[in-house]
Design a protein around this motif. Structure first.
Motif, PDB file in Angstrom:
ATOM      1  N   ILE A  57      -7.324  -7.701 -43.114  1.00 47.18           N
ATOM      2  CA  ILE A  57      -7.969  -7.712 -41.792  1.00 47.18           C
ATOM      3  C   ILE A  57      -7.964  -6.315 -41.181  1.00 47.18           C
ATOM      4  CG2 ILE A  57      -7.678  -8.536 -39.413  1.00 47.18           C
ATOM      5  CD1 ILE A  57      -6.722 -11.203 -40.645  1.00 47.18           C
ATOM      6  N   VAL A  58      -6.854  -5.622 -41.279  1.00 45.41           N
ATOM      7  CA  VAL A  58      -6.732  -4.310 -40.650  1.00 45.41           C
ATOM      8  C   VAL A  58      -7.547  -3.251 -41.385  1.00 45.41           C
ATOM      9  CG1 VAL A  58      -5.091  -2.469 -40.098  1.00 45.41           C
ATOM     10  CG2 VAL A  58      -4.483  -4.842 -39.638  1.00 45.41           C
ATOM     11  N   HIS A  59      -7.558  -3.269 -42.715  1.00 46.92           N
ATOM     12  CA  HIS A  59      -8.154  -2.175 -43.470  1.00 46.92           C
ATOM     13  C   HIS A  59      -9.582  -2.406 -43.934  1.00 46.92           C
ATOM     14  CE1 HIS A  59      -4.462   0.101 -43.507  1.00 46.92           C
ATOM     15  NE2 HIS A  59      -3.812  -0.972 -43.885  1.00 46.92           N
ATOM     16  N   ILE A  60      -9.955  -3.645 -44.223  1.00 45.28           N
ATOM     17  CA  ILE A  60     -11.251  -3.881 -44.854  1.00 45.28           C
ATOM     18  C   ILE A  60     -12.213  -4.674 -43.970  1.00 45.28           C
ATOM     19  CG2 ILE A  60     -12.387  -4.922 -46.846  1.00 45.28           C
ATOM     20  CD1 ILE A  60      -9.849  -4.344 -48.431  1.00 45.28           C
ATOM     21  N   ALA A  61     -11.707  -5.646 -43.241  1.00 45.80           N
ATOM     22  CA  ALA A  61     -12.578  -6.502 -42.437  1.00 45.80           C
ATOM     23  C   ALA A  61     -13.255  -5.688 -41.336  1.00 45.80           C
ATOM     24  CB  ALA A  61     -11.766  -7.642 -41.827  1.00 45.80           C
ATOM     25  N   PRO A  62     -14.450  -6.108 -40.910  1.00 44.59           N
ATOM     26  CA  PRO A  62     -15.128  -5.372 -39.837  1.00 44.59           C
ATOM     27  C   PRO A  62     -14.357  -5.473 -38.522  1.00 44.59           C
ATOM     28  CG  PRO A  62     -16.326  -7.372 -40.386  1.00 44.59           C
ATOM     29  CD  PRO A  62     -15.227  -7.233 -41.386  1.00 44.59           C
ATOM     30  N   MET A  63     -14.471  -4.446 -37.711  1.00 42.81           N
ATOM     31  CA  MET A  63     -13.791  -4.423 -36.412  1.00 42.81           C
ATOM     32  C   MET A  63     -14.360  -5.538 -35.525  1.00 42.81           C
ATOM     33  SD  MET A  63     -11.526  -1.996 -36.273  1.00 42.81           S
ATOM     34  CE  MET A  63     -11.328  -1.667 -34.546  1.00 42.81           C
ATOM     35  N   PRO A  64     -13.503  -6.218 -34.784  1.00 46.34           N
ATOM     36  CA  PRO A  64     -14.004  -7.263 -33.896  1.00 46.34           C
ATOM     37  C   PRO A  64     -14.793  -6.650 -32.737  1.00 46.34           C
ATOM     38  CG  PRO A  64     -11.641  -6.989 -33.610  1.00 46.34           C
ATOM     39  CD  PRO A  64     -12.051  -6.122 -34.756  1.00 46.34           C
ATOM     40  N   SER A  65     -15.802  -7.387 -32.282  1.00 49.76           N
ATOM     41  CA  SER A  65     -16.620  -6.898 -31.167  1.00 49.76           C
ATOM     42  C   SER A  65     -15.848  -7.033 -29.861  1.00 49.76           C
ATOM     43  CB  SER A  65     -17.930  -7.688 -31.102  1.00 49.76           C
ATOM     44  OG  SER A  65     -17.643  -9.052 -30.873  1.00 49.76           O
ATOM     45  N   ALA A  66     -16.343  -6.370 -28.827  1.00 50.06           N
ATOM     46  CA  ALA A  66     -15.644  -6.360 -27.536  1.00 50.06           C
ATOM     47  C   ALA A  66     -15.573  -7.745 -26.914  1.00 50.06           C
ATOM     48  CB  ALA A  66     -16.334  -5.389 -26.590  1.00 50.06           C
ATOM     49  N   GLY A  67     -16.590  -8.594 -27.132  1.00 48.85           N
ATOM     50  CA  GLY A  67     -16.600  -9.922 -26.536  1.00 48.85           C
ATOM     51  C   GLY A  67     -15.846 -10.964 -27.342  1.00 48.85           C
ATOM     52  N   ASN A  68     -15.367 -10.617 -28.531  1.00 49.98           N
ATOM     53  CA  ASN A  68     -14.690 -11.568 -29.410  1.00 49.98           C
ATOM     54  C   ASN A  68     -13.182 -11.523 -29.140  1.00 49.98           C
ATOM     55  OD1 ASN A  68     -13.790 -13.195 -31.442  1.00 49.98           O
ATOM     56  ND2 ASN A  68     -14.871 -12.139 -33.077  1.00 49.98           N
ATOM     57  N   GLY A  71     -11.022 -12.621 -32.355  1.00 50.73           N
ATOM     58  CA  GLY A  71     -11.004 -11.571 -33.370  1.00 50.73           C
ATOM     59  C   GLY A  71     -10.138 -10.396 -32.952  1.00 50.73           C
ATOM     60  N   SER A  72     -10.205 -10.019 -31.681  1.00 49.33           N
ATOM     61  CA  SER A  72      -9.366  -8.919 -31.179  1.00 49.33           C
ATOM     62  C   SER A  72      -7.897  -9.295 -31.222  1.00 49.33           C
ATOM     63  CB  SER A  72      -9.768  -8.563 -29.746  1.00 49.33           C
ATOM     64  OG  SER A  72     -11.093  -8.137 -29.701  1.00 49.33           O
ATOM     65  N   TRP A  73      -7.608 -10.553 -30.901  1.00 43.26           N
ATOM     66  CA  TRP A  73      -6.223 -11.010 -30.904  1.00 43.26           C
ATOM     67  C   TRP A  73      -5.668 -11.013 -32.330  1.00 43.26           C
ATOM     68  CZ3 TRP A  73      -3.844 -15.434 -32.976  1.00 43.26           C
ATOM     69  CH2 TRP A  73      -2.523 -15.618 -32.582  1.00 43.26           C
ATOM     70  N   VAL A  74      -6.444 -11.516 -33.302  1.00 47.63           N
ATOM     71  CA  VAL A  74      -6.002 -11.550 -34.701  1.00 47.63           C
ATOM     72  C   VAL A  74      -5.805 -10.129 -35.230  1.00 47.63           C
ATOM     73  CG1 VAL A  74      -6.698 -12.174 -37.055  1.00 47.63           C
ATOM     74  CG2 VAL A  74      -7.013 -13.802 -35.195  1.00 47.63           C
ATOM     75  N   TYR A  75      -6.732  -9.232 -34.893  1.00 50.42           N
ATOM     76  CA  TYR A  75      -6.627  -7.842 -35.341  1.00 50.42           C
ATOM     77  C   TYR A  75      -5.368  -7.188 -34.774  1.00 50.42           C
ATOM     78  CZ  TYR A  75      -7.811  -3.017 -36.344  1.00 50.42           C
ATOM     79  OH  TYR A  75      -7.781  -1.729 -36.803  1.00 50.42           O
TER      80      TYR A  75
END
Length: 135
Positions: A57-68, A71-75
């Motif tokens: 999640i940290v290195h390969i997955a796309p960055m979460p968007s500002a409204g997500n 996704g921001s919490w998991v990242y």
């Protein structure tokens, strides 16, 4: 109340036993009560999988968007914690290879040291390749 009779270890087959070779509980996949199990530790495997997915999640997955928010919490949960968990589990795995509470000696000790050295060389090579490719 039913009592369980201990099994007799004789070479003669008993009346109700099927023909063929007799198997001990250890060869049938059962562990005797006096010996510790030497199988895989499922909790360790699950924690290792959690650490690997966190690093993904940290290195390969796309960055979460500002409204997500999810996704921001998991990242943010995976960032830093997954690599620390992976490093801790690596040390724990080395302890298991070396012989748990009492280090292995003799041939088993030399084999454990060789397995640790092989893992170290593989990780060093993988780290070098990743650093050259993505660094």
């Amino acid at each position: 109340m039913t009592q369980i009779q201990p099994t007799q270890e004789t070479s003669a087959p008993q009346e109700n036993s099927p023909p063929g070779p007799r198997t001990s509980p250890e060869s049938a996949g059962q562990v005797s009560p006096g010996r510790p199990s030497m199988g895989r530790l499922v909790g360790l495997d699950l924690a290792r999988a959690l650490a690997v997915f966190g690093m993904y999640i940290v290195h390969i997955a796309p960055m979460p968007s500002a409204g997500n928010n999810l996704g921001s919490w998991v990242y943010s949960l995976a960032e830093g914690r997954s690599s620390a968990l992976f490093a801790t589990l690596a040390g724990f795995s080395l302890m298991l290879i070396a012989g748990r509470r009492e280090p292995k000696t003799g041939l088993a000790g030399r084999q454990a040291k060789a397995r640790i050295a092989i893992r170290a060389v593989i990780l060093l090579a993988l780290g070098t390749v990743l650093a050259m490719e993505y660094g």
